[in-house]
Design a protein around this motif. Structure first.
Motif, PDB file in Angstrom:
ATOM      1  N   LEU A  31      44.743  23.867  -6.461  1.00 31.89           N
ATOM      2  CA  LEU A  31      45.559  22.856  -5.790  1.00 31.89           C
ATOM      3  C   LEU A  31      45.832  23.395  -4.390  1.00 31.89           C
ATOM      4  CD1 LEU A  31      48.218  22.093  -8.580  1.00 31.89           C
ATOM      5  CD2 LEU A  31      46.380  20.555  -7.836  1.00 31.89           C
ATOM      6  N   ILE A  32      45.561  22.582  -3.366  1.00 34.13           N
ATOM      7  CA  ILE A  32      45.816  22.992  -1.978  1.00 34.13           C
ATOM      8  C   ILE A  32      46.682  21.945  -1.311  1.00 34.13           C
ATOM      9  CG2 ILE A  32      44.780  23.740   0.209  1.00 34.13           C
ATOM     10  CD1 ILE A  32      42.115  23.939  -1.067  1.00 34.13           C
ATOM     11  N   LYS A  33      47.823  22.373  -0.770  1.00 35.22           N
ATOM     12  CA  LYS A  33      48.670  21.467  -0.005  1.00 35.22           C
ATOM     13  C   LYS A  33      48.377  21.677   1.474  1.00 35.22           C
ATOM     14  CE  LYS A  33      52.983  21.201  -1.392  1.00 35.22           C
ATOM     15  NZ  LYS A  33      54.354  21.757  -1.440  1.00 35.22           N
ATOM     16  N   VAL A  34      47.982  20.597   2.137  1.00 39.22           N
ATOM     17  CA  VAL A  34      47.555  20.674   3.538  1.00 39.22           C
ATOM     18  C   VAL A  34      48.451  19.769   4.389  1.00 39.22           C
ATOM     19  CG1 VAL A  34      45.576  20.331   5.094  1.00 39.22           C
ATOM     20  CG2 VAL A  34      45.179  20.920   2.712  1.00 39.22           C
ATOM     21  N   LYS A  35      48.788  20.210   5.592  1.00 36.63           N
ATOM     22  CA  LYS A  35      49.524  19.352   6.538  1.00 36.63           C
ATOM     23  C   LYS A  35      48.733  18.080   6.779  1.00 36.63           C
ATOM     24  CE  LYS A  35      51.542  22.993   9.359  1.00 36.63           C
ATOM     25  NZ  LYS A  35      51.277  23.745  10.579  1.00 36.63           N
ATOM     26  N   SER A  36      49.395  16.931   6.686  1.00 30.16           N
ATOM     27  CA  SER A  36      48.625  15.706   6.924  1.00 30.16           C
ATOM     28  C   SER A  36      48.648  15.321   8.395  1.00 30.16           C
ATOM     29  CB  SER A  36      49.122  14.571   6.030  1.00 30.16           C
ATOM     30  OG  SER A  36      50.514  14.467   6.097  1.00 30.16           O
ATOM     31  N   GLY A  37      49.689  15.731   9.116  1.00 28.21           N
ATOM     32  CA  GLY A  37      49.719  15.558  10.576  1.00 28.21           C
ATOM     33  C   GLY A  37      49.427  14.141  11.044  1.00 28.21           C
ATOM     34  N   THR A  38      48.494  14.008  11.961  1.00 25.75           N
ATOM     35  CA  THR A  38      48.185  12.714  12.569  1.00 25.75           C
ATOM     36  C   THR A  38      47.316  11.859  11.647  1.00 25.75           C
ATOM     37  OG1 THR A  38      46.148  13.568  13.491  1.00 25.75           O
ATOM     38  CG2 THR A  38      48.136  13.827  14.840  1.00 25.75           C
ATOM     39  N   ARG A  76      44.473  12.999   8.866  1.00 27.86           N
ATOM     40  CA  ARG A  76      44.445  12.501   7.488  1.00 27.86           C
ATOM     41  C   ARG A  76      43.079  11.926   7.146  1.00 27.86           C
ATOM     42  NH1 ARG A  76      49.721  10.963   8.409  1.00 27.86           N
ATOM     43  NH2 ARG A  76      49.167   8.854   9.019  1.00 27.86           N
ATOM     44  N   GLU A  77      42.544  11.166   8.091  1.00 28.12           N
ATOM     45  CA  GLU A  77      41.232  10.537   7.888  1.00 28.12           C
ATOM     46  C   GLU A  77      40.144  11.604   7.671  1.00 28.12           C
ATOM     47  OE1 GLU A  77      38.608   7.954  10.821  1.00 28.12           O
ATOM     48  OE2 GLU A  77      40.692   7.226  10.730  1.00 28.12           O
ATOM     49  N   LYS A  78      40.210  12.653   8.493  1.00 31.33           N
ATOM     50  CA  LYS A  78      39.239  13.743   8.386  1.00 31.33           C
ATOM     51  C   LYS A  78      39.387  14.472   7.044  1.00 31.33           C
ATOM     52  CE  LYS A  78      37.541  14.224  12.792  1.00 31.33           C
ATOM     53  NZ  LYS A  78      36.203  14.595  13.262  1.00 31.33           N
ATOM     54  N   ILE A  79      40.642  14.676   6.625  1.00 32.48           N
ATOM     55  CA  ILE A  79      40.892  15.372   5.355  1.00 32.48           C
ATOM     56  C   ILE A  79      40.293  14.561   4.202  1.00 32.48           C
ATOM     57  CG2 ILE A  79      42.696  16.115   3.725  1.00 32.48           C
ATOM     58  CD1 ILE A  79      44.440  16.753   6.257  1.00 32.48           C
ATOM     59  N   VAL A  80      40.506  13.243   4.244  1.00 36.03           N
ATOM     60  CA  VAL A  80      39.949  12.378   3.187  1.00 36.03           C
ATOM     61  C   VAL A  80      38.420  12.492   3.165  1.00 36.03           C
ATOM     62  CG1 VAL A  80      39.649   9.974   2.453  1.00 36.03           C
ATOM     63  CG2 VAL A  80      41.911  10.784   3.158  1.00 36.03           C
ATOM     64  N   GLN A  81      37.810  12.572   4.341  1.00 36.93           N
ATOM     65  CA  GLN A  81      36.345  12.725   4.416  1.00 36.93           C
ATOM     66  C   GLN A  81      35.892  14.028   3.759  1.00 36.93           C
ATOM     67  OE1 GLN A  81      35.044  12.371   8.492  1.00 36.93           O
ATOM     68  NE2 GLN A  81      35.610  10.208   8.612  1.00 36.93           N
ATOM     69  N   VAL A  82      36.609  15.121   4.052  1.00 36.92           N
ATOM     70  CA  VAL A  82      36.271  16.420   3.455  1.00 36.92           C
ATOM     71  C   VAL A  82      36.397  16.338   1.934  1.00 36.92           C
ATOM     72  CG1 VAL A  82      37.067  18.802   3.178  1.00 36.92           C
ATOM     73  CG2 VAL A  82      36.892  17.820   5.466  1.00 36.92           C
ATOM     74  N   VAL A  83      37.516  15.762   1.483  1.00 31.04           N
ATOM     75  CA  VAL A  83      37.799  15.659   0.049  1.00 31.04           C
ATOM     76  C   VAL A  83      36.678  14.871  -0.646  1.00 31.04           C
ATOM     77  CG1 VAL A  83      39.365  14.566  -1.614  1.00 31.04           C
ATOM     78  CG2 VAL A  83      40.291  15.963   0.240  1.00 31.04           C
ATOM     79  N   ASP A  84      36.302  13.744  -0.062  1.00 31.82           N
ATOM     80  CA  ASP A  84      35.233  12.921  -0.649  1.00 31.82           C
ATOM     81  C   ASP A  84      33.907  13.674  -0.678  1.00 31.82           C
ATOM     82  OD1 ASP A  84      36.976  10.886  -1.096  1.00 31.82           O
ATOM     83  OD2 ASP A  84      36.351   9.668   0.612  1.00 31.82           O
ATOM     84  N   LEU A 119      35.820  24.683   0.050  1.00 28.55           N
ATOM     85  CA  LEU A 119      36.873  23.689   0.309  1.00 28.55           C
ATOM     86  C   LEU A 119      38.014  24.311   1.122  1.00 28.55           C
ATOM     87  CD1 LEU A 119      38.135  20.859  -0.111  1.00 28.55           C
ATOM     88  CD2 LEU A 119      39.159  21.734  -2.220  1.00 28.55           C
ATOM     89  N   ILE A 120      38.418  25.524   0.752  1.00 31.04           N
ATOM     90  CA  ILE A 120      39.504  26.198   1.492  1.00 31.04           C
ATOM     91  C   ILE A 120      39.139  26.304   2.979  1.00 31.04           C
ATOM     92  CG2 ILE A 120      40.788  28.380   1.795  1.00 31.04           C
ATOM     93  CD1 ILE A 120      40.498  28.832  -1.245  1.00 31.04           C
ATOM     94  N   GLU A 121      37.899  26.739   3.252  1.00 29.72           N
ATOM     95  CA  GLU A 121      37.502  26.910   4.661  1.00 29.72           C
ATOM     96  C   GLU A 121      37.447  25.568   5.392  1.00 29.72           C
ATOM     97  OE1 GLU A 121      37.876  29.719   5.987  1.00 29.72           O
ATOM     98  OE2 GLU A 121      38.212  30.505   3.974  1.00 29.72           O
ATOM     99  N   LEU A 122      37.051  24.508   4.689  1.00 29.91           N
ATOM    100  CA  LEU A 122      36.944  23.191   5.326  1.00 29.91           C
ATOM    101  C   LEU A 122      38.316  22.611   5.681  1.00 29.91           C
ATOM    102  CD1 LEU A 122      34.027  21.589   3.278  1.00 29.91           C
ATOM    103  CD2 LEU A 122      34.030  22.067   5.734  1.00 29.91           C
ATOM    104  N   VAL A 123      39.343  22.900   4.870  1.00 29.10           N
ATOM    105  CA  VAL A 123      40.660  22.322   5.171  1.00 29.10           C
ATOM    106  C   VAL A 123      41.545  23.268   5.985  1.00 29.10           C
ATOM    107  CG1 VAL A 123      40.629  20.783   3.159  1.00 29.10           C
ATOM    108  CG2 VAL A 123      41.758  23.011   2.984  1.00 29.10           C
ATOM    109  N   ARG A 124      41.127  24.529   6.097  1.00 24.76           N
ATOM    110  CA  ARG A 124      41.968  25.519   6.810  1.00 24.76           C
ATOM    111  C   ARG A 124      42.381  25.049   8.217  1.00 24.76           C
ATOM    112  NH1 ARG A 124      42.899  30.978   5.662  1.00 24.76           N
ATOM    113  NH2 ARG A 124      41.114  31.288   4.294  1.00 24.76           N
ATOM    114  N   PRO A 125      41.457  24.432   9.012  1.00 22.87           N
ATOM    115  CA  PRO A 125      41.837  24.032  10.374  1.00 22.87           C
ATOM    116  C   PRO A 125      43.001  23.035  10.427  1.00 22.87           C
ATOM    117  CG  PRO A 125      39.445  23.880  10.077  1.00 22.87           C
ATOM    118  CD  PRO A 125      40.034  24.170   8.725  1.00 22.87           C
ATOM    119  N   TYR A 126      43.263  22.307   9.340  1.00 21.96           N
ATOM    120  CA  TYR A 126      44.336  21.298   9.362  1.00 21.96           C
ATOM    121  C   TYR A 126      45.695  21.917   9.043  1.00 21.96           C
ATOM    122  CZ  TYR A 126      40.235  18.432   9.454  1.00 21.96           C
ATOM    123  OH  TYR A 126      39.038  17.908   9.819  1.00 21.96           O
ATOM    124  N   GLY A 127      45.680  23.155   8.537  1.00 25.84           N
ATOM    125  CA  GLY A 127      46.945  23.830   8.227  1.00 25.84           C
ATOM    126  C   GLY A 127      47.226  23.841   6.736  1.00 25.84           C
TER     127      GLY A 127
END
Lengths: 159, 159
Positions: free
Chosen positions: A89-96, A100-108, A136-144
């Protein structure tokens, strides 16, 4: 030094975990991940241990594990033909909105899933092998990354 | 007696796990499940512990955990608003073609997945909360469970 994977069936009694953990720490090396859960028999738990050690120490540890009271069976799954999986389970800042849109793309793209949406964060769930989870960790790391909970590996031998 | 859920951030050093497990076993009660894995910082691991205890003992344990060397942060997630998940691998006898067909139906109906097919067995993977995982175990039990590996619960607070 190589990562080894030990799967042990133990009686579900207090003190077993402390004795097993003590056996590793007495030899001065660290458990990288550990998953302990009940089996189909509530009296019996399975521990899956991933740790770093050389082969000689590994042999000693397996022998000593087998001698421990309440330890029923020890299997060395290092390099064995087996199914192995982890859960994160990874909790990531959703920010702008754009983030959020980019995070959803990574997740998909990773076949992961968003399981919780807060005011300022999203929580992502993924199951897979170690490499997929690390990717996955490395892909979401830039978002916080705010928090991570990771189970450690579980494994069953193919047969 | 109630099941409580403790999440602890610990330094990834040898001996921490043994000390934490020892703290529980010294008080004579058992850890029901335990998941330990690295976080986004390889120097820091998160331990998620599920155990049975009354509230008074729980308070003592939280205090003592906080005092332990190498323990960074302790959160009590019992009853908290959080996402919690477990992962299970179940190896089931595949037996006859009819049994296999029924197993596939159960797997599909639960949103689980078949991740390995052997000569005489299939291995099923499922992620979910404790109740969903327990339901799957009961549904496949009649076909003959060969082995189970279960991670124990991981949890992150909603925010």
């Amino acid at each position: 030094m190589e990562n080894f994977v030990i799967s042990a069936l133990v009686e579900n009694k207090f003190g077993v975990l402390a004795r097993v953990a003590g056996l590793f720490s007495a030899r001065g090396f660290n458990i990288k991940s550990l998953a302990v859960g009940e089996t189909e028999d509530p009296e019996v738990s399975r521990m899956t241990i991933v740790a770093e050690a050389d082969e000689k120490i590994l042999e000693q540890i397996k022998k000593q594990l087998n001698k421990l009271i309440n330890v029923i069976k020890v299997q060395d799954l290092t390099g064995a033909d087996c199914v192995d999986k982890e859960l994160i389970l990874i909790k990531v800042k959703s920010g702008t909105a754009k983030a959020r849109e980019k995070i959803v793309q990574v997740v998909d793209s990773m076949g992961a899933e968003i399981v919780d949406i807060g005011k300022k964060s999203v929580t992502i769930e993924e199951t897979g092998d170690e490499h997929k989870i690390n990717a996955l960790i490395e892909l979401v790391r830039p978002y916080g990354i705010l928090e991570i909970a990771r189970t450690g590996k579980i494994a069953l031998q193919s047969e």
